[in-house]
Design an enzyme around this catalytic site. Structure first.
Site, PDB file in Angstrom:
ATOM      1  N   ASP A   1       0.804  -1.222   0.000  1.00 52.57           N
ATOM      2  CA  ASP A   1       0.000   0.000   0.000  1.00 52.57           C
ATOM      3  C   ASP A   1       0.835   1.269   0.000  1.00 52.57           C
ATOM      4  O   ASP A   1       0.294   2.359  -0.181  1.00 52.57           O
ATOM      5  CB  ASP A   1      -0.981   0.008   1.178  1.00 52.57           C
TER       6      ASP A   1
ATOM      7  N   TYR B   1       9.780   4.356   2.849  1.00 55.82           N
ATOM      8  CA  TYR B   1      10.783   3.453   3.411  1.00 55.82           C
ATOM      9  C   TYR B   1      12.214   3.855   3.064  1.00 55.82           C
ATOM     10  O   TYR B   1      13.162   3.344   3.662  1.00 55.82           O
ATOM     11  CB  TYR B   1      10.517   2.011   2.968  1.00 55.82           C
TER      12      TYR B   1
END
Length: 406
Positions: free
Chosen positions: A154, A230
């Site tokens: 996601d 990330y």
């Protein structure tokens, strides 16, 4: 249609259940932990008939779709991953660096066995992989399932949605590429115009969404792209070093599975604290995995073309990787599956990271002690051969699932 969820006792399963529609006539939950299965089964209300089983073969027979959402070693394993990494002075995040390697080494043998059983018992089923590290696990399963396994995440969806909102546009085309948890948004196209340079030049717009605040306007302009959240762990490794979310989630979810607190209260607390050290949440969204999975399933089942960012075989999409490498890129999806769309070449700094991390993935997939040692030693976030050897020895000692690396 018969939908099977592997890891059916997992905490996020009710999120998937909430978005199921009339396509699903039977839902099968599989988990190796009967207690967790019972706790989640109790949460589910309405919807299609639900069967819960600890027998993998029983679950898989007759499956049309399989959602794989397993966690080998559970949250206790994640907490150990983080603890060991931090004790060695390296990042312990669940899918990035030493923690991600340890998680991958535990998960790959199990994912491989599952893929073999799917290929034998449900060869026409489509497998949607939620399991982290998603790119690595999808590539492992693809060795047996080919294009019938597709990985989802996601994070790209969330990034693209927030960027579109910051630009005030609807339904642009996104030029996004990389690996799972290692991707960059390189363009936002409306017709023939790329709106990304306009966004990068606007300080106010950049501070209006999570990644803009996380990375800062100066760094985003220097990069010329917008990284997946990330990438924080690569660009701000020192600042992220103290992350220990696994221990928090282990305690939080123990209280739910032991019946001390209800599921919805636990979910809201989980969402409110997600990456809390690194960013300010825009809203308490329900993750997003379930929406990507359902959009993918509907496109395949109804043969209605959709464009989604997915983890699929490269097939020449990124020139720095071979065709079999699983990459995360925009895809066109219909009844024939997912096909990657053209994307811009990655800039050198991004291509270098992608190549290095993919090499580590391939070493994890080898499943030998020498390859595991190389995986730790060659990862960009582990800067010492001696540390790599100590990490491997400690993880093998702490995780029963890694006895095969002794």
């Amino acid at each position: 249609m018969r939908l099977v969820i592997l890891g059916g006792g997992g905490f996020r399963v009710p999120l998937v259940h909430k978005v199921l529609d009339g396509h699903i006539t039977e839902l099968v939950l599989h988990d190796v932990d009967a207690h967790r299965l019972a706790a989640i089964r109790h949460v589910l209300r309405d919807g299609p008939p639900v069967t819960a089983t600890t027998d993998l073969d029983e679950a898989l027979r007759g499956a049309d779709f399989v959602f794989s959402a397993i966690r080998v070693g559970g949250l206790a394993g994640r907490a150990i991953d983080e603890e060991v990494a931090h004790a060695h002075g390296v990042l312990g995040q669940e899918t990035v660096g030493a923690g991600g390697i340890a998680y991958g080494l535990r998960t790959v043998p199990v994912a491989d066995r599952i893929a073999r059983r799917v290929a034998e018992l449900a060869p026409r089923a489509w497998v949607v992989n939620f399991t982290n590290p998603a790119g690595l696990v999808t590539e492992t399963m693809a060795r047996h399932l080919g294009d019938r396994v597709i990985g989802i995440c996601d994070s790209p969806l969330g990034l693209c949605r927030r960027v579109a909102k910051a630009l005030g546009v609807e339904d642009p085309a996104f030029d996004y590429a990389g690996l799972n948890h290692l991707g960059w948004l390189q363009g936002v196209h409306l017709g023939t115009e790329n709106l990304l340079p306009t966004l990068l030049a606007d300080d106010e717009a950049l501070t209006g969404f999570e990644e803009g605040r996380m990375f800062g306007a100066e760094w985003l302009r220097a990069l010329g792209v917008i990284p997946n959240e990330y990438l924080h762990y690569y660009y701000s490794t020192r600042e992220a070093m103290g992350d220990s979310r696994g221990a928090f989630l282990l305690d939080q979810q123990r209280r739910f599975y032991d019946g001390e607190v209800d599921w919805e209260t636990t979910r809201l607390e989980r969402e409110a604290t997600y990456m809390a050290q690194e960013r300010e949440r825009d809203s308490l969204e329900s993750g997003g995995y379930e929406h990507v999975a359902m959009a993918l399933m509907r496109a395949i089942a109804d043969n209605e073309t959709a464009t989604l960012i997915l983890n699929v075989p490269n097939n020449s999409t990124l020139s720095t990787l071979d065709d079999e490498a699983i990459v995360e890129v925009p895809c066109e999806v219909d009844a024939a599956g997912a096909r990657p769309l053209p994307v811009s070449p990655l800039p050198d700094h991004a291509a270098g990271l992608v190549t290095s991390v993919k090499a580590v993935d391939r070493l994890i997939m080898e499943g030998t002690r020498p390859a595991a040692l190389k995986a730790f030693a060659l990862h960009p976030l582990v800067d010492s051969l001696a540390t790599a050897k100590s990490l491997l020895d400690t993880y093998v000692r702490r995780h029963p699932e890694l006895a095969y690396l002794s």
